[in-house]
Design an enzyme around this catalytic site. Sequence first.
Site, PDB file in Angstrom:
ATOM      1  N   ASP A   1     -10.371   2.783   2.458  1.00 23.53           N
ATOM      2  CA  ASP A   1     -10.747   2.359   4.726  1.00 23.53           C
ATOM      3  C   ASP A   1     -11.134   2.721   4.996  1.00 23.53           C
ATOM      4  O   ASP A   1     -12.409   2.932   5.452  1.00 23.53           O
ATOM      5  CB  ASP A   1      -9.408   2.037   4.474  1.00 23.53           C
TER       6      ASP A   1
ATOM      7  N   LYS B   1       1.436  -1.183  -0.390  1.00 21.17           N
ATOM      8  CA  LYS B   1       0.026   0.127  -0.321  1.00 21.17           C
ATOM      9  C   LYS B   1       0.600   1.190   0.037  1.00 21.17           C
ATOM     10  O   LYS B   1       0.625   2.421  -0.533  1.00 21.17           O
ATOM     11  CB  LYS B   1      -1.033  -0.342   1.243  1.00 21.17           C
TER      12      LYS B   1
END
Length: 283
Positions: free
Chosen positions: A108, A72
């Site tokens: 997220d 990420k």
Amino acid sequence: MADPQTAGPHAFVCGHPIAHSRSPLIHGHWLAVHQIPGSYERIDVAPLDFEPFLRGIAEAGFAGGNVTLPHKEAAFHLVGRRDTAAEMIGAVNTLWFEGATLCGGNTDAYGYAAHLDASAPHWRNGRTAVVLGAGGAARAIIHALQEAGYKDVRIVNRTLDRATELTLRFGGGTSAHGWQELPVLLASADLLVNTSALGMTGKPPLEIALEPLPDHAIVSDIVYAPLRTDLLAVAEARGLATVDGLGMLLHQAAPGFERWFGVRPAVTDALRSHVLADLGNGA
């Protein structure tokens, strides 16, 4: 490479390891529901191979994809454009193209907020939150809380320096604390959220006393295996509102699906049951 025999847009989730990912279950369900000819696949990409993999996804026939651990932060640095959430969180989990430019976003925080909106909508009335943990997941949760108007976000971590780093990233309204301060911090909290791996299957338990929490407080755990963590069980026994971790996983997937396949999917009971059945099988 995307399967040339399969019509429609192609997307992926990449990580290392990747066999555990439930993302194909989620996106496969939505592809079937909306009768979209397309594909979504797992791809195991080792860290040393990640940059060349990313550079080649358009040529390989992909419209974009998801990025999970350990890539990420690398994706954050490699994309040509980032959305606001990715900039704030410092990580990218969703990739798509705008023309020839590879763009990166982070869904997220959106996923967490959307799940709370569906499960405990009064959470937005709160202003004080206690966040357990100071890793990548905590960054997303803190961003979601600040976007929702929380003015006092108390970050609790056994290593105080890591919590302090997050206060420097997110600025005013955040504070860093050691574990021993929890009883005092919880006494005026509207929301408690566990972002650590404690309580996850195969990890040490999360053992904290919830007696100091006010009766109106919400207890949230982003862990979804097990679905009903010890933290949530203790909170339920105290009569507190609880929110499990599965909904965040489901909701965070929706923006990417819309970018690649052109339809905004819904998080339904059928989808939740579909993923829960897999979790029950330990797959």
